[in-house]
Design an enzyme around this catalytic site. Sequence first.
Site, short mmCIF file in Angstrom:
data_model
loop_
_atom_site.label_atom_id
_atom_site.label_comp_id
_atom_site.label_asym_id
_atom_site.label_seq_id
_atom_site.Cartn_x
_atom_site.Cartn_y
_atom_site.Cartn_z
N GLU A 126 -24.16 12.06 10.05
CA GLU A 126 -24.07 12.17 8.58
C GLU A 126 -25.25 13.00 8.08
O GLU A 126 -26.39 12.74 8.45
CB GLU A 126 -24.10 10.75 7.97
CG GLU A 126 -24.32 10.68 6.47
CD GLU A 126 -23.27 11.44 5.66
OE1 GLU A 126 -22.06 11.20 5.87
OE2 GLU A 126 -23.66 12.30 4.84
N GLU A 158 -13.69 4.49 8.80
CA GLU A 158 -12.52 3.73 9.25
C GLU A 158 -12.16 4.08 10.70
O GLU A 158 -11.85 3.20 11.51
CB GLU A 158 -11.33 3.98 8.31
CG GLU A 158 -11.53 3.30 6.95
CD GLU A 158 -10.31 3.40 6.04
OE1 GLU A 158 -9.30 4.03 6.42
OE2 GLU A 158 -10.38 2.84 4.91
N ASP A 206 -5.10 13.96 -6.53
CA ASP A 206 -6.21 14.64 -5.84
C ASP A 206 -6.38 16.09 -6.28
O ASP A 206 -7.50 16.57 -6.44
CB ASP A 206 -5.98 14.62 -4.32
CG ASP A 206 -6.02 13.22 -3.73
OD1 ASP A 206 -6.26 12.26 -4.49
OD2 ASP A 206 -5.80 13.09 -2.51
N GLY A 235 3.89 11.73 0.94
CA GLY A 235 2.63 12.46 0.94
C GLY A 235 1.69 12.05 2.06
O GLY A 235 2.06 11.28 2.96
N HIS A 268 -11.76 -23.07 -4.48
CA HIS A 268 -12.59 -23.39 -3.32
C HIS A 268 -11.69 -23.87 -2.20
O HIS A 268 -10.77 -24.65 -2.46
CB HIS A 268 -13.57 -24.50 -3.70
CG HIS A 268 -14.42 -24.96 -2.56
ND1 HIS A 268 -15.51 -24.22 -2.11
CD2 HIS A 268 -14.35 -26.05 -1.75
CE1 HIS A 268 -16.07 -24.86 -1.10
NE2 HIS A 268 -15.39 -25.97 -0.86
N GLY A 283 -17.92 9.26 5.32
CA GLY A 283 -17.20 8.74 4.17
C GLY A 283 -16.18 7.71 4.65
O GLY A 283 -16.19 7.29 5.80
N ALA A 284 -15.28 7.33 3.75
CA ALA A 284 -14.29 6.29 4.07
C ALA A 284 -13.52 6.62 5.34
O ALA A 284 -13.36 5.78 6.23
CB ALA A 284 -13.33 6.12 2.90
#
Lengths: 455, 455
Positions: free
Chosen positions: B198, B182, B303, B39, B436, B177-178
Amino acid sequence: MSYDVTVIGSGPGGYIAAIRAAQLGFKTAIIEKEDNLGGVCLNWGCIPTKSLLRVSEIYRLIKRSEEFGIKVQGVSFDIKSIIEYSRNVVNKLSSGVEYLMQKNNITVHRGCAKLAGNHNIKVADNDEILSEHIIIATGVRARNLPGIKVDGHLVWNAQHAMIPDKLPKSLLIIGSGAIGIEFASFYNALNVDVTIVEIKDTILPLEDKEISILAQEIFTKQGITIHTNNSIKNLIQKKDSVEVQFSNDKIIEFDRVIVAVGVHPNTDNIGLEHTKIKLSSLGFIETNKWYETHEANTYAIGDVAGPPCLAHKASHEAVICIEKIANKAPHHLQRECIPNCIYSYPQIASIGLTEEQAKTAGHDIKIGRSYANFNGKSIALGETEGLVKTIIDRKSGEILGAHMIGAEVTELINSFALVKQLEGTDLDIKSTIFPHPTVSEMIHESTLAAIIKMT
Amino acid sequence: MSYDVTVIGSGPGGYIAAIRAAQLGFKTAIIEKEDNLGGVCLNWGCIPTKSLLRVSEIYRLIKRSEEFGIKVQGVSFDIKSIIEYSRNVVNKLSSGVEYLMQKNNITVHRGCAKLAGNHNIKVADNDEILSEHIIIATGVRARNLPGIKVDGHLVWNAQHAMIPDKLPKSLLIIGSGAIGIEFASFYNALNVDVTIVEIKDTILPLEDKEISILAQEIFTKQGITIHTNNSIKNLIQKKDSVEVQFSNDKIIEFDRVIVAVGVHPNTDNIGLEHTKIKLSSLGFIETNKWYETHEANTYAIGDVAGPPCLAHKASHEAVICIEKIANKAPHHLQRECIPNCIYSYPQIASIGLTEEQAKTAGHDIKIGRSYANFNGKSIALGETEGLVKTIIDRKSGEILGAHMIGAEVTELINSFALVKQLEGTDLDIKSTIFPHPTVSEMIHESTLAAIIKMT
């Protein structure tokens, strides 16, 4: 001077204890014999090594850059600048601890502390402190091997190994615990010819055997020479090299040697003789689960109170100890919920029982495995060597242990710490949505594999 | 041919559905119209972008190498080789899916699928498949903007942006958006002059506002130009550049433009007219919580069944859908337990409610924050810009939301997914031992800050 709480030692046990005490309204002091606050972890342990290992990670990537479509004409490094980077990180964090002490109104006393009995502590044979509660967090120091003189020139302990004058051509590391393995990764990346000698039959003897064996294979492929079931018979410090005779009588000459064979608690010269404090057979301070020693109102936390010698265990004990003093009814520390991280290349992280321990404890177990070469993010990162192994109680679904090697795993083991703390089962992990594409999906896949295959 | 379960589409929804169906004993088929299985996510989405971003991460580190004590003489890159790296990752994973289909005895049919009613599907107008259960997992495609022609030469969609012939000097990205963010990070790292436009008042409009604002500050410092509250009025495709008139009437010329303004469900030409399937007002296939459509034995997942359009949501729905068919009593998908990751530099990750959403929903909240410039590992990594923000219900201690920006955060958000799944509280996180030094300690610190300060 008199305080409600006085902490001896400003490592990750001590400074967290002091902060938590101050937060809860106690008049608090901390005593540190070194110039810098933060203890070994911050100054000569976790923090500088992680900084050095970050540099070696970047250097490795540069050496591999062509794989990624990047061309580099010439790459070199300057060991002095690399050390400077790591010392700058240390200084930044040590100032941070200093700032936190000020911000929380914690009085810092400099000098060696000696318990003088009856709630009294002497600092630097001089100042006298009266404190209702006294917390000993003096930590540990590197253990020496009989017959081997750590001279800082030819034979190093971890501290020397963090600030070499120049890089050796060849390096022998005695001991393959976390410290030894991290230095092996660092020096191997910088093209030093590294040899590890380990007395046990696998490196990383505290880890799950499958992970240790896989790690050994990967390190060997990287060019590190590993001798297991072997130890040092004799070691001769020559002018600028060390002649080492192994227990199998083989003699090899190395430029430098690192001794990384465990630790020794710092209980000497702190006035224990003026208290009722008892030591365990290994020399650690004996406490109950609230970190109370055999002396009233006197507590011991962190490494000096016994293994595992890990900063986060010390910090956690600090909070529990102080909250108990404040009657805050804290939880107990569960030993099987303490994660362990090794920042080698690849990284290693674990929590809970190994396969062997789980079987020995009589658990009927199922095991799930997920390999990095099937994980999309790992492939995208170009880091396809890795394994997440999950050990699950077949009946209850309890996560008994998790063992990881590969990219990012030191940032992933906290997930299993949370699941164990929340008493989550394999089915809870199955129902959780892990983001794609991430290495964290291997946590999911490994657990699903155990559920579906019932191995 | 007849099957128990037939899946249309081999993305992360479809192929996981097929595997789970086969595991549970169903005779299973999958239909894919493209040559490669996997996909959009695998072939033209998550996976190739993560590979490209890995290269840009390495390139950034090389540019910074002197900070770490490493000297690099000449560094250059070849965009063709970078793309080749990403395509190799894709091919490896696509073959992996192919292998999984074989291994699980899933029949793969190639060609466009059309529902023909009465349990029938036509493939490539040719083969006929009879299937007791049909799962639609056809995904989404990039949405276009009216008046802007995506020609693949001057104006790109995400797919074009993954395989540029050569690097543009200047690049406008429409949408933050993402996907837009990116690509901004990728091209910015490779020295392209990047501008983002935007329409909303902050970039990353789905994220917590504090994170969006911090991200915008960091990206701006990196040299990315950001225009919020702005959109495209007119766009003229010239010979080798694009003249863009913004809604504030400013006109700027760019070499190339990426349109990244959301998605459109793939519901056309799949024969929905032969079924009772209904679409939502936005065009997604309507289902109930078990992914059943209005047509009997026909399901929609991923989706195409509605946002959030995320691979891991699709995969999770796949498992739930199949397990329900098999009467396995699966859990429901909880929308607030779906994590979200953006692999920009720095990374961004989130889960659950934003501060605004939590307040709007009437929660009495406390907020904890932990900053990367106080985190030892982040400082050691040389990645000191970052924030973990935890939003907690004051009464119950429930973790309502977590929002992160900084190094490694895409590998950390799963921790909050686990806590939410296990219905853990702030006190459970407090009691957990985080190793840690790790970035994951910021999860702990952020939660502790909320508990202690009660902000």
